[in-house]
Design a protein around this motif. Structure first.
Motif, PDB file in Angstrom:
ATOM      1  N   HIS A 426       0.822  -1.208   0.000  1.00  0.00           N
ATOM      2  CA  HIS A 426       0.000   0.000   0.000  1.00  0.00           C
ATOM      3  C   HIS A 426       0.864   1.271   0.000  1.00  0.00           C
ATOM      4  O   HIS A 426       0.570   2.235  -0.706  1.00  0.00           O
ATOM      5  CB  HIS A 426      -0.934  -0.002   1.208  1.00  0.00           C
ATOM      6  CG  HIS A 426      -1.849   1.169   1.253  1.00  0.00           C
ATOM      7  ND1 HIS A 426      -2.896   1.337   0.371  1.00  0.00           N
ATOM      8  CD2 HIS A 426      -1.880   2.242   2.071  1.00  0.00           C
ATOM      9  CE1 HIS A 426      -3.517   2.474   0.641  1.00  0.00           C
ATOM     10  NE2 HIS A 426      -2.919   3.045   1.669  1.00  0.00           N
ATOM     11  N   ALA A 427       1.934   1.273   0.796  1.00  0.00           N
ATOM     12  CA  ALA A 427       2.807   2.447   0.846  1.00  0.00           C
ATOM     13  C   ALA A 427       3.434   2.728  -0.509  1.00  0.00           C
ATOM     14  O   ALA A 427       3.592   3.894  -0.908  1.00  0.00           O
ATOM     15  CB  ALA A 427       3.876   2.251   1.902  1.00  0.00           C
ATOM     16  N   LEU A 428       3.801   1.678  -1.243  1.00  0.00           N
ATOM     17  CA  LEU A 428       4.493   1.868  -2.529  1.00  0.00           C
ATOM     18  C   LEU A 428       3.548   2.150  -3.675  1.00  0.00           C
ATOM     19  O   LEU A 428       3.870   2.913  -4.586  1.00  0.00           O
ATOM     20  CB  LEU A 428       5.319   0.619  -2.853  1.00  0.00           C
ATOM     21  CG  LEU A 428       6.579   0.395  -2.013  1.00  0.00           C
ATOM     22  CD1 LEU A 428       7.151  -0.979  -2.283  1.00  0.00           C
ATOM     23  CD2 LEU A 428       7.630   1.468  -2.311  1.00  0.00           C
ATOM     24  N   THR A 429       2.365   1.512  -3.675  1.00  0.00           N
ATOM     25  CA  THR A 429       1.499   1.574  -4.856  1.00  0.00           C
ATOM     26  C   THR A 429       0.124   2.153  -4.586  1.00  0.00           C
ATOM     27  O   THR A 429      -0.592   2.495  -5.539  1.00  0.00           O
ATOM     28  CB  THR A 429       1.303   0.148  -5.428  1.00  0.00           C
ATOM     29  OG1 THR A 429       0.509  -0.625  -4.508  1.00  0.00           O
ATOM     30  CG2 THR A 429       2.651  -0.536  -5.650  1.00  0.00           C
ATOM     31  N   GLY A 430      -0.283   2.226  -3.311  1.00  0.00           N
ATOM     32  CA  GLY A 430      -1.642   2.642  -2.992  1.00  0.00           C
ATOM     33  C   GLY A 430      -2.634   1.514  -3.091  1.00  0.00           C
ATOM     34  O   GLY A 430      -3.812   1.692  -2.736  1.00  0.00           O
ATOM     35  N   ALA A 431      -2.213   0.326  -3.545  1.00  0.00           N
ATOM     36  CA  ALA A 431      -3.139  -0.802  -3.725  1.00  0.00           C
ATOM     37  C   ALA A 431      -3.349  -1.496  -2.401  1.00  0.00           C
ATOM     38  O   ALA A 431      -2.439  -1.587  -1.581  1.00  0.00           O
ATOM     39  CB  ALA A 431      -2.563  -1.785  -4.746  1.00  0.00           C
TER      40      ALA A 431
END
Length: 431
Positions: A426-431
């Motif tokens: 989530h931190a890297l991609t928002g997914a």
């Protein structure tokens, strides 16, 4: 040979929120931001006066860990592969077995009492004031950094697919059934690179903003950087008293309170997870007994629940008293790599891990804070990304694993791994 610090001083400063100073310190050479787990204490420093790297030299490594010049004001990163080498043999890795840096100037934040202290070290009294001035000067550079929006990473690519991971789990279960081992921690890996305008510091900022862990850390040294949001304590040493707190047993968090409570109940009642935790408790008792006073090693807590933003964990506590004549270097040599991320028996489990994984690098190694003779805090580097600067871009690698035992289900273990990696994804991609 560097001289040991012999002088130390402190200066009380007006309270500042450490989150407001991430950029003021984090952008400097050798920057270190460290959550030490002691009641929410945060430490920041930069601009080391000495650095060191070692690979494939275990005698020098142990000597360095016991060298008085590196006992105070220092950080030491032990990569997993260096500790596993006696079991696995040499394996190619871009990370050294040990990275170390020593810092004269520190900022120490105590959120519970809203206390901020500058700490200065030196090889003479005249060095201390200069170190204190430098630490205080970092506060003047604090400003508002524009927030980076959108994905930080180009790609979030699995090194192997889920079916490959399930097959690895099934192989380990078979090895356990044949009596080769009792447990092994098997991981999956992911890779990518940050966008051109993104620094690893921004990844750290996002992780601690969303779900700060007790042993979160950011460290930049030359063309390498480490971002960790680890909840796991490997070792503390205080006045010769040793403590370790292995984590084994995981369930995902849920937004719905009833569903979340159901996960907690399932974890607490799980015979499989409790057996997995107990095996590692026994392993850590054995490791500590090698360097602690006879009969001093004990289990202080068993199967305690700890909950974080994305997962619930079972955590146990084992303690002992370091034997007379044993050093912090002896303690680390006797216990590293941590049993919670290897398995049991440890030596054979590391061989099994090597059969299914490429070299781990810093992941599942340890970041060791040295604060004086017989004083250290070492985390287990789970929930951790390793960055290398290549042709002007920061490339990253991260992993997540699960402890495999006799009744492990490959699909359930694969799901546990995805739950553990969710915050980093989530931190890297928002997914």
């Amino acid at each position: 040979m560097i001289r040991a610090f012999t002088a130390r001083g402190e200066r009380r400063l007006a309270w500042r929120d450490p989150r407001d100073l991430i950029d003021a310190v984090g952008g400097r050479e050798g920057a270190l931001i460290l959550f030490s787990g002691d009641g929410g204490r945060v430490l920041m420093t930069a601009e080391p006066d000495a650095t060191r790297e070692l690979t494939d030299d275990p005698e020098t490594l142990v000597a360095l860990l016991a060298d008085p010049a590196w006992e105070e004001g220092a950080i030491q990163l032990l990569s997993y592969d260096g500790g596993a080498r006696l079991a696995t043999g040499p394996r190619p890795t871009v990370w050294p077995d040990l990275m170390a840096a020593r810092y004269p100037a520190w900022l120490e934040f105590e959120p519970e009492t809203q206390t901020l202290t500058a700490i200065g070290h030196g090889t003479a009294e005249t060095d201390v004031d200069g170190a204190l001035d430098r630490a205080e000067g970092w506060l003047a550079d604090a400003g508002t950094t524009p927030k980076v929006t959108g994905p930080l990473s180009v790609g979030f690519e699995a090194e192997a697919d889920e079916e490959t991971y399930r097959a690895a789990v099934a192989d380990v279960v078979q090895r356990i059934g044949q009596g080769e081992i009792f447990q092994a921690n098997i991981a999956r890996g992911w890779r990518g690179r940050l966008r051109a305008y993104v620094d690893p510091l921004e990844v750290f900022r996002r992780l601690v903003a969303a779900s700060p862990a007790p042993y979160a850390a950011f460290w930049r040294q030359g063309g390498r950087a480490l971002v960790s949001n680890s909840p796991e304590l490997f070792l503390t040493l205080r006045s010769r008293q040793v403590e370790t707190r292995p984590i084994k047993g995981t369930r995902p968090r849920h937004a719905d309170p009833r569903q979340d409570a159901g996960e907690v109940a399932d974890l607490r009642s799980s015979a499989k997870d409790r057996a997995e935790n107990l095996m590692i408790v026994d392993l850590m008792r054995n490791d500590l007994a090698r360097v602690c006073e006879p009969a001093s090693v004990r289990v202080d807590a068993l199967f305690a629940l700890e909950s974080y933003a994305n997962v619930h964990h079972l955590v146990s506590t084992v303690s002992g008293r370091l034997a007379e004549g044993a050093t912090a270097g002896d303690l680390l040599a006797a216990t590293f790599p941590p049993g919670s991320i290897t398995g049991a028996p440890k030596h054979q489990a590391m061989k099994v891990i090597a059969a299914h994984e490429p070299p781990r690098g810093p992941w599942c190694g340890s970041l060791v804070l040295r604060e004086g003779t017989d004083s250290l805090t070492a985390s287990v580097l789970i929930r951790t990304l390793a960055f290398t600067l290549e042709e002007g871009a920061w490339h990253w690698r991260t992993q997540a694993g699960a402890g495999i035992v006799a009744d492990s289900d490959p699909a359930a273990e694969a799901a546990e791994v995805l739950a553990k990696i969710s915050a980093i994804r989530h931190a890297l991609t928002g997914a």
